[in-house]
Design a protein around this motif. Structure first.
Motif, PDB file in Angstrom:
ATOM      1  N   SER A  85     -29.837 -25.934   4.975  1.00  0.00           N
ATOM      2  CA  SER A  85     -29.254 -27.140   4.371  1.00  0.00           C
ATOM      3  C   SER A  85     -30.355 -28.160   4.184  1.00  0.00           C
ATOM      4  O   SER A  85     -31.384 -28.110   4.864  1.00  0.00           O
ATOM      5  CB  SER A  85     -28.178 -27.737   5.284  1.00  0.00           C
ATOM      6  OG  SER A  85     -28.750 -28.146   6.511  1.00  0.00           O
ATOM      7  N   VAL A  86     -30.108 -29.079   3.265  1.00  0.00           N
ATOM      8  CA  VAL A  86     -31.046 -30.205   3.135  1.00  0.00           C
ATOM      9  C   VAL A  86     -30.646 -31.308   4.114  1.00  0.00           C
ATOM     10  O   VAL A  86     -31.482 -32.023   4.629  1.00  0.00           O
ATOM     11  CB  VAL A  86     -31.117 -30.734   1.680  1.00  0.00           C
ATOM     12  CG1 VAL A  86     -29.802 -31.375   1.243  1.00  0.00           C
ATOM     13  CG2 VAL A  86     -32.238 -31.754   1.519  1.00  0.00           C
ATOM     14  N   GLY A  87     -29.337 -31.407   4.390  1.00  0.00           N
ATOM     15  CA  GLY A  87     -28.854 -32.407   5.346  1.00  0.00           C
ATOM     16  C   GLY A  87     -29.175 -31.959   6.758  1.00  0.00           C
ATOM     17  O   GLY A  87     -29.197 -30.761   7.045  1.00  0.00           O
ATOM     18  N   PRO A 295     -14.144 -29.216  -1.909  1.00  0.00           N
ATOM     19  CA  PRO A 295     -14.449 -28.730  -0.559  1.00  0.00           C
ATOM     20  C   PRO A 295     -15.945 -28.465  -0.310  1.00  0.00           C
ATOM     21  O   PRO A 295     -16.340 -27.348  -0.015  1.00  0.00           O
ATOM     22  CB  PRO A 295     -13.623 -27.448  -0.469  1.00  0.00           C
ATOM     23  CG  PRO A 295     -13.559 -26.956  -1.870  1.00  0.00           C
ATOM     24  CD  PRO A 295     -13.598 -28.155  -2.770  1.00  0.00           C
ATOM     25  N   HIS A 296     -16.743 -29.497  -0.401  1.00  0.00           N
ATOM     26  CA  HIS A 296     -18.190 -29.425  -0.091  1.00  0.00           C
ATOM     27  C   HIS A 296     -18.875 -28.247  -0.803  1.00  0.00           C
ATOM     28  O   HIS A 296     -19.374 -27.324  -0.160  1.00  0.00           O
ATOM     29  CB  HIS A 296     -18.398 -29.331   1.434  1.00  0.00           C
ATOM     30  CG  HIS A 296     -19.767 -29.779   1.871  1.00  0.00           C
ATOM     31  ND1 HIS A 296     -20.030 -30.339   3.099  1.00  0.00           N
ATOM     32  CD2 HIS A 296     -20.965 -29.746   1.242  1.00  0.00           C
ATOM     33  CE1 HIS A 296     -21.318 -30.623   3.209  1.00  0.00           C
ATOM     34  NE2 HIS A 296     -21.910 -30.271   2.087  1.00  0.00           N
ATOM     35  N   ILE A 297     -18.887 -28.334  -2.138  1.00  0.00           N
ATOM     36  CA  ILE A 297     -19.433 -27.221  -2.929  1.00  0.00           C
ATOM     37  C   ILE A 297     -20.636 -27.612  -3.793  1.00  0.00           C
ATOM     38  O   ILE A 297     -21.027 -26.862  -4.689  1.00  0.00           O
ATOM     39  CB  ILE A 297     -18.356 -26.606  -3.865  1.00  0.00           C
ATOM     40  CG1 ILE A 297     -17.756 -27.681  -4.785  1.00  0.00           C
ATOM     41  CG2 ILE A 297     -17.272 -25.900  -3.070  1.00  0.00           C
ATOM     42  CD1 ILE A 297     -17.036 -27.118  -6.001  1.00  0.00           C
ATOM     43  N   ALA A 298     -21.221 -28.781  -3.539  1.00  0.00           N
ATOM     44  CA  ALA A 298     -22.248 -29.263  -4.475  1.00  0.00           C
ATOM     45  C   ALA A 298     -23.396 -28.276  -4.677  1.00  0.00           C
ATOM     46  O   ALA A 298     -23.898 -28.122  -5.783  1.00  0.00           O
ATOM     47  CB  ALA A 298     -22.782 -30.622  -4.036  1.00  0.00           C
ATOM     48  N   SER A 299     -23.813 -27.589  -3.642  1.00  0.00           N
ATOM     49  CA  SER A 299     -24.935 -26.653  -3.809  1.00  0.00           C
ATOM     50  C   SER A 299     -24.462 -25.218  -4.071  1.00  0.00           C
ATOM     51  O   SER A 299     -25.263 -24.289  -4.084  1.00  0.00           O
ATOM     52  CB  SER A 299     -25.836 -26.683  -2.567  1.00  0.00           C
ATOM     53  OG  SER A 299     -25.146 -26.166  -1.447  1.00  0.00           O
ATOM     54  N   ALA A 300     -23.147 -25.070  -4.290  1.00  0.00           N
ATOM     55  CA  ALA A 300     -22.582 -23.725  -4.334  1.00  0.00           C
ATOM     56  C   ALA A 300     -22.759 -23.019  -5.679  1.00  0.00           C
ATOM     57  O   ALA A 300     -21.811 -22.824  -6.439  1.00  0.00           O
ATOM     58  CB  ALA A 300     -21.104 -23.764  -3.944  1.00  0.00           C
ATOM     59  N   THR A 304     -28.672 -20.869  -6.106  1.00  0.00           N
ATOM     60  CA  THR A 304     -29.112 -21.884  -5.147  1.00  0.00           C
ATOM     61  C   THR A 304     -28.853 -21.465  -3.714  1.00  0.00           C
ATOM     62  O   THR A 304     -29.704 -21.606  -2.839  1.00  0.00           O
ATOM     63  CB  THR A 304     -28.458 -23.247  -5.460  1.00  0.00           C
ATOM     64  OG1 THR A 304     -29.099 -23.769  -6.617  1.00  0.00           O
ATOM     65  CG2 THR A 304     -28.624 -24.240  -4.328  1.00  0.00           C
ATOM     66  N   ARG A 305     -27.670 -20.923  -3.458  1.00  0.00           N
ATOM     67  CA  ARG A 305     -27.382 -20.526  -2.077  1.00  0.00           C
ATOM     68  C   ARG A 305     -28.315 -19.400  -1.632  1.00  0.00           C
ATOM     69  O   ARG A 305     -28.737 -19.334  -0.486  1.00  0.00           O
ATOM     70  CB  ARG A 305     -25.921 -20.134  -1.923  1.00  0.00           C
ATOM     71  CG  ARG A 305     -24.971 -21.330  -1.980  1.00  0.00           C
ATOM     72  CD  ARG A 305     -25.079 -22.193  -0.725  1.00  0.00           C
ATOM     73  NE  ARG A 305     -24.386 -23.463  -0.857  1.00  0.00           N
ATOM     74  CZ  ARG A 305     -23.074 -23.641  -0.696  1.00  0.00           C
ATOM     75  NH1 ARG A 305     -22.297 -22.622  -0.390  1.00  0.00           N
ATOM     76  NH2 ARG A 305     -22.545 -24.846  -0.828  1.00  0.00           N
ATOM     77  N   ASN A 306     -28.671 -18.503  -2.561  1.00  0.00           N
ATOM     78  CA  ASN A 306     -29.643 -17.472  -2.197  1.00  0.00           C
ATOM     79  C   ASN A 306     -31.013 -18.088  -1.944  1.00  0.00           C
ATOM     80  O   ASN A 306     -31.706 -17.724  -0.989  1.00  0.00           O
ATOM     81  CB  ASN A 306     -29.716 -16.388  -3.269  1.00  0.00           C
ATOM     82  CG  ASN A 306     -28.753 -15.251  -2.966  1.00  0.00           C
ATOM     83  OD1 ASN A 306     -28.939 -14.520  -1.992  1.00  0.00           O
ATOM     84  ND2 ASN A 306     -27.711 -15.129  -3.757  1.00  0.00           N
TER      85      ASN A 306
END
Ligand code: DGY
Length: 331
Positions: A85-87, A295-300, A304-306
């Motif tokens: 995560s970036v956070g 539902p918290h999908i901004a990077s989804a 990107t997830r890979n």
């Protein structure tokens, strides 16, 4: 030649992460790792506290609190924590620093995906897309009406960014072609280098609230930003303004936001993040038509997830080899 894996550094991975990251760990031959083999439920805390005992490295996601209790349970072998995560508000940096544990995270690889989703959420909120599809599907679509489902447009607007970093800049770059009139931002101090790229003016938080037609929150959650979006801020916003948050739910006082939305203090809100997550379906914010909740999908996105999983895996392996990580948090 068969290698004796049992002498390799031990790693616990708290989630079934996307395949690119797993493959990097597998192919490295550098670590023996155990995995919480699910993406549907997070590893239960009790199990996590057991599994981290004696590990050299930990690869986690944002659902795991990495605090004193967990670090004590892990013990003195733990050298690296790598979060996908970036956070990093789920990590107790103070406790990590005290123990000399290095921390990897995943900035930059998700900037495009998050900025893209933020624009999508902004438009969905300002142009009332969710309400509109609901009306179309459920019989609310009568004759064409002159003011039905009207919203607010970006052309000629002022867009405010709370917390100007890579993501804020990427959002502004994407919004500029919609003919935004002016970008403004606030942060702990002016960030001229970043601001120049998008021609944004530094203003106080008060001015940001007053002037913004669209206010997008892009800051990290820290003790300083906790509930920075509260009654005080909402009461200064225009009743035609749209509030967007794709950072962390904790930067918003949700009771104050509910009040602002339900009384018409502001026109609408689009949230990708809430407190808690998941937000209970009985939460009052879900009753509001002018609140779009994702539902918290901004990077989804798949790519990107890979990329995040690959970066997290590489950070971990580099850290365990005592080499500089690709993206390491300065503690
Ligand atoms: C992060 O990386 O911190 C996001 O919230 C999930 O991508």
């Amino acid at each position: 030649v068969q290698r004796d894996m049992s002498t390799l550094p031990r790693v616990y991975v708290t989630r079934q992460i996307p395949s690119e990251g797993l493959k990097i760990l597998q192919d490295s031959g550098q670590v023996q790792f155990e995995l919480w083999d699910s993406d549907d439920v997070p590893v239960p805390r009790k199990e996590l506290l057991q599994k981290v005992k004696g590990v050299d490295g930990l690869l986690c996601v944002l659902t795991e609190k990495i605090d004193a209790e967990l670090l004590d349970a892990a013990g003195s072998n733990l050298k690296v924590v790598s979060t996908m995560s970036v956070g990093f508000d789920h990590l107790s940096l103070e406790e990590l620093k005290k123990r000399g544990i290095r921390v990897g995270y995943t900035p930059e690889v998700l900037t495009d995906a998050v900025a893209e989703l933020t624009v999508a959420l902004l438009l969905a909120t300002s142009r009332r897309l969710i309400e509109a599809t609901h009306e179309a599907k459920t019989g609310g679509w009568g004759t064409w009406r002159t003011l039905w489902l009207c919203g607010y447009e970006l052309a000629n607007s002022t867009v405010g960014i709370l917390g100007l970093g890579r993501i804020g800049v990427a959002i502004a770059e994407r919004l500029a072609p919609f003919k935004v009139k002016k970008f403004i931002y606030t942060d702990v101090a002016p960030r001229p280098e970043l601001a120049k790229a998008i021609n944004a003016e530094y203003v106080t938080l008060d001015e940001l609230a007053k002037q913004s037609d669209f206010l997008s929150v892009c800051c990290a959650l820290t003790p300083e930003t906790k509930e920075i979006c509260n009654k005080n801020l909402f009461s200064k916003m225009k009743n035609t303004s749209i509030f967007i948050n794709t950072s962390r739910g904790g930067v918003v006082n949700q009771e104050d936001l509910y009040e602002a939305l339900s009384t018409g203090q502001i026109a609408g809100a689009g949230l990708d993040v809430t407190v808690p997550e998941p937000l209970p379906t009985s939460h009052p914010l879900f009753t509001l038509k002018n609140c779009v909740i994702l539902p918290h999908i901004a990077s989804a996105s798949y790519s990107t997830r890979n990329a995040m999983s690959a970066l997290a895996a590489n950070n971990l392996l580099l850290g365990l080899r005592s080499q500089p990580m690709i993206k390491e948090l300065k503690l």
